[in-house]
Design a protein around this motif. Sequence first.
Motif, mmCIF file in Angstrom:
data_model
loop_
_atom_site.group_PDB
_atom_site.id
_atom_site.type_symbol
_atom_site.label_atom_id
_atom_site.label_comp_id
_atom_site.label_asym_id
_atom_site.label_seq_id
_atom_site.Cartn_x
_atom_site.Cartn_y
_atom_site.Cartn_z
ATOM 1 N N ILE A 279 41.363 40.399 29.082
ATOM 2 C CA ILE A 279 40.554 39.178 29.071
ATOM 3 C C ILE A 279 40.044 38.888 27.658
ATOM 4 C CG2 ILE A 279 38.371 38.160 29.843
ATOM 5 C CD1 ILE A 279 38.804 39.586 32.530
ATOM 6 N N ARG A 337 30.830 40.097 36.772
ATOM 7 C CA ARG A 337 32.044 39.435 37.244
ATOM 8 C C ARG A 337 31.765 37.989 37.654
ATOM 9 N NH1 ARG A 337 34.230 38.884 42.414
ATOM 10 N NH2 ARG A 337 36.504 38.635 42.491
ATOM 11 N N ALA A 340 31.220 35.839 34.600
ATOM 12 C CA ALA A 340 32.493 35.579 33.922
ATOM 13 C C ALA A 340 33.324 34.558 34.694
ATOM 14 C CB ALA A 340 33.267 36.877 33.763
ATOM 15 N N THR A 344 34.745 31.206 32.951
ATOM 16 C CA THR A 344 36.149 30.789 32.846
ATOM 17 C C THR A 344 36.371 29.416 33.467
ATOM 18 O OG1 THR A 344 36.615 32.099 34.838
ATOM 19 C CG2 THR A 344 37.137 33.100 32.713
ATOM 20 N N ILE A 380 31.344 34.335 29.228
ATOM 21 C CA ILE A 380 32.419 35.325 29.357
ATOM 22 C C ILE A 380 32.218 36.522 28.434
ATOM 23 C CG2 ILE A 380 34.897 35.745 29.119
ATOM 24 C CD1 ILE A 380 35.329 32.757 29.686
ATOM 25 N N ILE A 384 31.629 40.470 29.887
ATOM 26 C CA ILE A 384 32.866 41.255 29.797
ATOM 27 C C ILE A 384 32.704 42.397 28.801
ATOM 28 C CG2 ILE A 384 35.294 41.213 29.110
ATOM 29 C CD1 ILE A 384 34.796 39.970 31.823
ATOM 30 N N THR A 471 39.732 37.198 35.509
ATOM 31 C CA THR A 471 38.309 37.452 35.766
ATOM 32 C C THR A 471 38.037 37.662 37.256
ATOM 33 O OG1 THR A 471 37.875 35.060 35.789
ATOM 34 C CG2 THR A 471 37.427 36.247 33.737
#
Length: 488
Positions: A279, A337, A340, A344, A380, A384, A471
């Motif tokens: 990612i 998660r 993210a 995205t 993100i 991450i 993601t």
Amino acid sequence: MDSCTDQKNGDYSLLLVSISLAIFMASLDGTIVNIALPSISEAFSLSSAAVSWVSTIYLLVMAGCVLIFGKVSDIIGFKRIFLTGFMIFTLGSFTCGVLPDLTGSFLTLVGSRAFQGIGGAMITAVAPAMIAAYIPMEQKGKAMGFIMTAAALGTAIGPTIGGILTEYLSWHWIFFINIPVGILAVVLGQRCIPHVPSSASQEKFDRSGAFLIFSGLALLLFGMSEGDALGWTSPVIIGSLALALILLGLFVRNELHFSFPLLELRLFRDRNFLILNLIMILLYFGFSGINYLLPFYLKYVGEYSTSESGLILTSLSFAMMVTGLLAGSLYNKIGGRRIANIGTFLLLIGYYLILHLRVNTSLWYIIVCLVMIGFGLGFIVSPISNMTMTSVAKRFQGMTSSLTSLERFAPMTIGIALFNVIFIRGMMAIASEYGVTKNAPVAIQQQVLTAGFDLTFAVTFIFGIVIFILTFMARDQVHPDYLEESSQ
């Protein structure tokens, strides 16, 4: 343990400030120098290709050294690497501003930038690791969001500060400005960063791996960054890229057989760790097309001045700052998660909107595109990065930290080269189709130029779709080391 890192009172603010200064300066230095290159070129009567080595040498040294110092920090501790790195970075900034005039030689500036790059690699390699190592689990999300905001701020204001210093003082001051910040960071770091003995202190350093990764990455980034200038079919570029692949192949073989590798490749057997790193790589690789080509769109299609373009582009960085802080606040509440996933989705909207830029596109539409992309990046990058750091054992903190740092600027460099090729080749093909190449270069229609941007932005959108899928495949997986920490 020092007062500012005493878990009883929970005051980690000064430690966080020290780490944020490192990230801020590294980001600022990545954007503040480029705007002064014309002035440096004029001062030494150099071509644009020659003066670009002020930026190139810094990048090559950073790329070659960051993994090395990540591993060294796992062996000797983060504090020594961080403080030494900032002292080298600060001294290098001083010599960049002073030595060229004293010696009358441009080479001393290039050498000073290389020395500065060593310090930059040291502080960049360990900054995220210190968040993972010293900040409590329940505060890690906020801390990572804070330092990512510092990174976005440095990127945003770099061109503005660089332009002001160069215009009203001289180009030397783009380096001198680092000195007081560096001194402050060293003083704070000496007081706030705890000296914790490393559990990997008995490991043998992987010298062969260090040589192979330094040489391989440096040659790879040199070949990719200089391919357009020297020609992709030139012996120098072909030789550099071929040798880089050989050295990097030998590095992989060495790491799989060395007892204490520089980069523990077996970590990538974990599906979640592999996805998280993919990612980051794809995120920065895809974004490089937007980051590199949009200024050209603003100047040649939108017909904005350089200063106007700079102000327009800062909207992305400031949007990233907002969601970076918000992501940090939400991390422990809803998980990385989900944040993210939201990021995205926003990134895809921004990439889709930017596909529709045209000759007469309004300024507000451009700003909306940039803000959506900035919102997406902020949602993100922070979660991450935090998920990656906490998914592996603590003994790999420095290694993983340096890896995430490398995954920021190496894909950006390679991406710029490849997207430039896509843009030029695509525009030539479209121009030939319309018969525009029969005219003089000044008569090239803006519509065809815009079509070239469309092609590169379409590739970026494809990367966004892949990131969106990845993601949803990622998991909030925390290593037992950190679970034990949170239960204490």
